[in-house]
Write an enzyme that holds these catalytic residues in place. Structure first.
Site, PDB file in Angstrom:
ATOM      1  N   ALA A  92       0.810  -1.228   0.000  1.00 45.98           N
ATOM      2  CA  ALA A  92       0.000   0.000   0.000  1.00 45.98           C
ATOM      3  C   ALA A  92       0.842   1.276   0.000  1.00 45.98           C
ATOM      4  CB  ALA A  92      -0.947  -0.018   1.195  1.00 45.98           C
TER       5      ALA A  92
ATOM      6  N   ASP B 287      -3.639  -4.396 -20.102  1.00 46.65           N
ATOM      7  CA  ASP B 287      -3.347  -4.749 -21.492  1.00 46.65           C
ATOM      8  C   ASP B 287      -4.555  -4.450 -22.383  1.00 46.65           C
ATOM      9  OD1 ASP B 287      -0.839  -5.889 -20.582  1.00 46.65           O
ATOM     10  OD2 ASP B 287      -2.088  -7.443 -19.709  1.00 46.65           O
TER      11      ASP B 287
ATOM     12  N   HIS C 245      -0.061 -12.137 -18.837  1.00 47.19           N
ATOM     13  CA  HIS C 245       0.417 -10.742 -18.805  1.00 47.19           C
ATOM     14  C   HIS C 245       1.935 -10.779 -19.020  1.00 47.19           C
ATOM     15  CE1 HIS C 245       0.800  -6.555 -17.832  1.00 47.19           C
ATOM     16  NE2 HIS C 245       1.556  -6.798 -16.779  1.00 47.19           N
TER      17      HIS C 245
ATOM     18  N   ARG D 174       9.046  -9.874 -17.166  1.00 43.82           N
ATOM     19  CA  ARG D 174       8.188 -10.014 -15.971  1.00 43.82           C
ATOM     20  C   ARG D 174       8.402 -11.375 -15.303  1.00 43.82           C
ATOM     21  NH1 ARG D 174       4.252  -7.965 -19.884  1.00 43.82           N
ATOM     22  NH2 ARG D 174       3.947  -5.737 -19.578  1.00 43.82           N
TER      23      ARG D 174
HETATM   24  P1  NAD Z   1       6.648  -0.460  -5.736  1.00 44.41           P
HETATM   25  O1  NAD Z   1       8.011  -1.025  -5.548  1.00 44.41           O
HETATM   26  O2  NAD Z   1       6.498   0.992  -5.909  1.00 44.41           O
HETATM   27  O3  NAD Z   1       5.721  -0.874  -4.538  1.00 44.41           O
HETATM   28  C1  NAD Z   1       5.620  -2.211  -4.125  1.00 44.41           C
HETATM   29  C2  NAD Z   1       5.350  -2.177  -2.638  1.00 44.41           C
HETATM   30  O4  NAD Z   1       5.146  -3.524  -2.236  1.00 44.41           O
HETATM   31  C3  NAD Z   1       6.519  -1.640  -1.818  1.00 44.41           C
HETATM   32  O5  NAD Z   1       6.068  -0.578  -0.992  1.00 44.41           O
HETATM   33  C4  NAD Z   1       6.981  -2.829  -1.019  1.00 44.41           C
HETATM   34  O6  NAD Z   1       7.448  -2.492   0.280  1.00 44.41           O
HETATM   35  C5  NAD Z   1       5.705  -3.657  -0.942  1.00 44.41           C
HETATM   36  N1  NAD Z   1       5.933  -5.065  -0.671  1.00 44.41           N
HETATM   37  C6  NAD Z   1       6.955  -5.858  -1.042  1.00 44.41           C
HETATM   38  N2  NAD Z   1       6.806  -7.086  -0.537  1.00 44.41           N
HETATM   39  C7  NAD Z   1       5.649  -7.078   0.153  1.00 44.41           C
HETATM   40  C8  NAD Z   1       4.960  -8.049   0.916  1.00 44.41           C
HETATM   41  N3  NAD Z   1       5.443  -9.285   1.071  1.00 44.41           N
HETATM   42  N4  NAD Z   1       3.808  -7.702   1.511  1.00 44.41           N
HETATM   43  C9  NAD Z   1       3.321  -6.441   1.384  1.00 44.41           C
HETATM   44  N5  NAD Z   1       3.934  -5.477   0.688  1.00 44.41           N
HETATM   45  C10 NAD Z   1       5.087  -5.791   0.069  1.00 44.41           C
HETATM   46  O7  NAD Z   1       6.009  -1.253  -6.972  1.00 44.41           O
HETATM   47  P2  NAD Z   1       4.708  -0.867  -7.806  1.00 44.41           P
HETATM   48  O8  NAD Z   1       5.094   0.028  -8.926  1.00 44.41           O
HETATM   49  O9  NAD Z   1       3.632  -0.473  -6.886  1.00 44.41           O
HETATM   50  O10 NAD Z   1       4.383  -2.300  -8.482  1.00 44.41           O
HETATM   51  C11 NAD Z   1       3.949  -3.380  -7.695  1.00 44.41           C
HETATM   52  C12 NAD Z   1       3.867  -4.648  -8.543  1.00 44.41           C
HETATM   53  O11 NAD Z   1       2.872  -4.498  -9.545  1.00 44.41           O
HETATM   54  C13 NAD Z   1       5.157  -5.004  -9.283  1.00 44.41           C
HETATM   55  O12 NAD Z   1       5.357  -6.422  -9.219  1.00 44.41           O
HETATM   56  C14 NAD Z   1       4.864  -4.590 -10.705  1.00 44.41           C
HETATM   57  O13 NAD Z   1       5.639  -5.308 -11.652  1.00 44.41           O
HETATM   58  C15 NAD Z   1       3.398  -4.962 -10.795  1.00 44.41           C
HETATM   59  N6  NAD Z   1       2.632  -4.355 -11.869  1.00 44.41           N
HETATM   60  C16 NAD Z   1       1.725  -5.160 -12.503  1.00 44.41           C
HETATM   61  C17 NAD Z   1       0.941  -4.645 -13.514  1.00 44.41           C
HETATM   62  C18 NAD Z   1      -0.049  -5.523 -14.227  1.00 44.41           C
HETATM   63  O14 NAD Z   1      -0.609  -5.083 -15.259  1.00 44.41           O
HETATM   64  N7  NAD Z   1      -0.367  -6.720 -13.755  1.00 44.41           N
HETATM   65  C19 NAD Z   1       1.105  -3.319 -13.903  1.00 44.41           C
HETATM   66  C20 NAD Z   1       2.039  -2.520 -13.240  1.00 44.41           C
HETATM   67  C21 NAD Z   1       2.810  -3.060 -12.220  1.00 44.41           C
HETATM   68  C1  LMR Z   2       3.175  -3.254 -16.997  1.00 46.92           C
HETATM   69  O1  LMR Z   2       2.659  -3.951 -17.869  1.00 46.92           O
HETATM   70  O2  LMR Z   2       3.301  -2.018 -17.111  1.00 46.92           O
HETATM   71  C2  LMR Z   2       3.638  -3.895 -15.725  1.00 46.92           C
HETATM   72  O3  LMR Z   2       3.390  -5.269 -15.748  1.00 46.92           O
HETATM   73  C3  LMR Z   2       5.034  -3.570 -15.407  1.00 46.92           C
HETATM   74  C4  LMR Z   2       6.004  -4.351 -16.265  1.00 46.92           C
HETATM   75  O4  LMR Z   2       6.974  -4.866 -15.689  1.00 46.92           O
HETATM   76  O5  LMR Z   2       5.823  -4.432 -17.474  1.00 46.92           O
END
Ligand code: NAD
Ligand code: LMR
Length: 345
Positions: free
Chosen positions: A32, A179, A207, A118
């Site tokens: 969060a 996506d 993804h 990823r």
């Molecule tokens: P970020 O590093 O800014 O934030 C992630 C947060 O998760 C950090 O504050 C960290 O302390 C916390 N965290 C780590 N391990 C944890 C745990 N075990 N329990 C609770 N919190 C934990 O990253 P972000 O930019 O917020 O991205 C988060 C994730 O979402 C990444 O894996 C990123 O690749 C993914 N993401 C996925 C999509 C998608 O389309 N599916 C899109 C964008 C990002």
């Molecule tokens: C995205 O699609 O933007 C996220 O899954 C982040 C990434 O690693 O591509």
């Protein structure tokens, strides 16, 4: 003479009588204090996801070293004085975060860096979803709706689901809505129409850069989109742009997509919560063998959601040779990720 607090309460009751009538739901968000969290929490608290008549208790999870940063986020949420937010729980304990949760956003995990795919994150992030899956099984509401955002999202969802004893697979999903939204954005830009004019675009599979954004049912300005687009553009530039957009954003921004990811998570959960009213959207869900996708793989399908929140895969779509090849490619991609986490599931 009323004090400021009393006046605020009278105003609140007059302006939002329905807010007082619904019981608050419990919404858990992991990671969060991260970048996505910082965008997502404000959208949830504003009513963009569950409706502007649905109060909530936010249950926010972070790892222990990041609790002070989370404390700062909570201060800002309090300072935003959202009428719908009835309480905020900030914790580093998974069971506390997921206790009686009605909706869970599994965001917390590491994002990739410029030189990674990823799937390279599976070793770093996969283990997180073992403990969180167990805690969801132990503590969440029996009909909780879980969206997995942390990458690799499909396989992390598979891990969480496998460890969530006692919960049905229908409680679990992974996000491919970003996506889908990217695909809509590309088509809208190509045709020079607003995004709202482009509908029934969906994504098959993982993804990852193997994903298949399918435009065969898509409609743009009420006409079939494929009739307005060049097939070579659709199969090459369009598909490549959507599939590699995450990397392009990391290269340009120096950080992974965050606001658009939060927005897509809101779209996904809102459609699950309220239904799609016949619109086709993309959700990655545990396969029950649809379109010959092996059972249990968390695979993005075209789906609709009814008003009770039941997700149905759109069946009977024509699977031509090109589409079958893309589906098979995604099955292989996800099977290889699943083999890499065999000891976690
Ligand atoms: P970020 O590093 O800014 O934030 C992630 C947060 O998760 C950090 O504050 C960290 O302390 C916390 N965290 C780590 N391990 C944890 C745990 N075990 N329990 C609770 N919190 C934990 O990253 P972000 O930019 O917020 O991205 C988060 C994730 O979402 C990444 O894996 C990123 O690749 C993914 N993401 C996925 C999509 C998608 O389309 N599916 C899109 C964008 C990002
Ligand atoms: C995205 O699609 O933007 C996220 O899954 C982040 C990434 O690693 O591509």
């Amino acid at each position: 003479m009323c004090g400021a607090g009393s006046r605020a309460r009278i105003g609140y009751a007059q302006i939002l009588p329905e807010v007082r009538m619904k019981a608050p739901i419990r919404v858990a968000v992991t990671g969060a204090a991260g970048n996505i969290g910082y965008s997502l929490l404000w959208r949830l608290a504003s009513g963009n996801c569950f409706g502007d008549d649905q109060p909530m208790i936010l249950q926010l999870l972070e790892i222990t070293p990041v609790m002070e940063r989370l404390n700062g986020v909570v201060m800002e949420l309090v300072d935003s004085a959202f009428p719908l937010v009835h309480d905020i729980v900030a914790t580093d304990d998974v069971n506390t975060a997921f206790r009686d949760a009605d909706a869970i956003f599994l965001v917390g995990s590491r994002p990739r860096s410029k030189d990674m795919d990823r799937a390279d994150l599976v070793a770093a992030n996969g283990p997180i979803f073992v403990g969180q899956g167990k805690a969801i099984g132990e503590s969440a509401s029996r009909d909780v709706k879980v969206i997995t955002v942390g990458n690799p999202a499909n396989t992390n969802c598979l891990i969480a689901r496998a460890n969530a004893t006692g919960l049905d697979g229908s409680c679990f999903s992974a996000m491919t809505r970003l996506d889908q939204n990217r695909a809509v954005g590309q088509v809208a830009a190509k045709l020079g129409v607003p995004a709202a004019q482009v509908q029934d675009v969906f994504v098959w599979g993982n993804h990852s850069d193997k994903m298949y954004p399918d435009l065969r049912k898509a409609v743009a300005s009420e006409l079939p989109a494929m009739g307005q687009l060049d097939l070579a553009w659709v199969r090459e530039e369009f598909r490549r742009t959507v599939a590699t957009r995450g990397k392009a954003i990391i290269m340009a921004r120096g950080a992974s997509s965050a606001a658009s990811a939060a927005s897509a998570a809101v779209d996904h959960m809102r459609d699950w919560w309220k239904g799609t009213n016949g619109r086709i959207v993309s959700m990655a869900i545990p396969s029950q063998g649809w379109y010959d996708v092996p059972e249990g793989l968390v695979f993005s399908f075209p789906v609709t959601v009814d008003a009770s929140g039941t997700i149905s895969v759109v069946e009977g779509l024509e699977i031509d040779a090109y589409t079958r090849d893309r589906i098979v490619e995604n099955i292989q991609d996800l099977e290889s990720e699943r083999s890499a986490v065999a000891e976690l599931i």
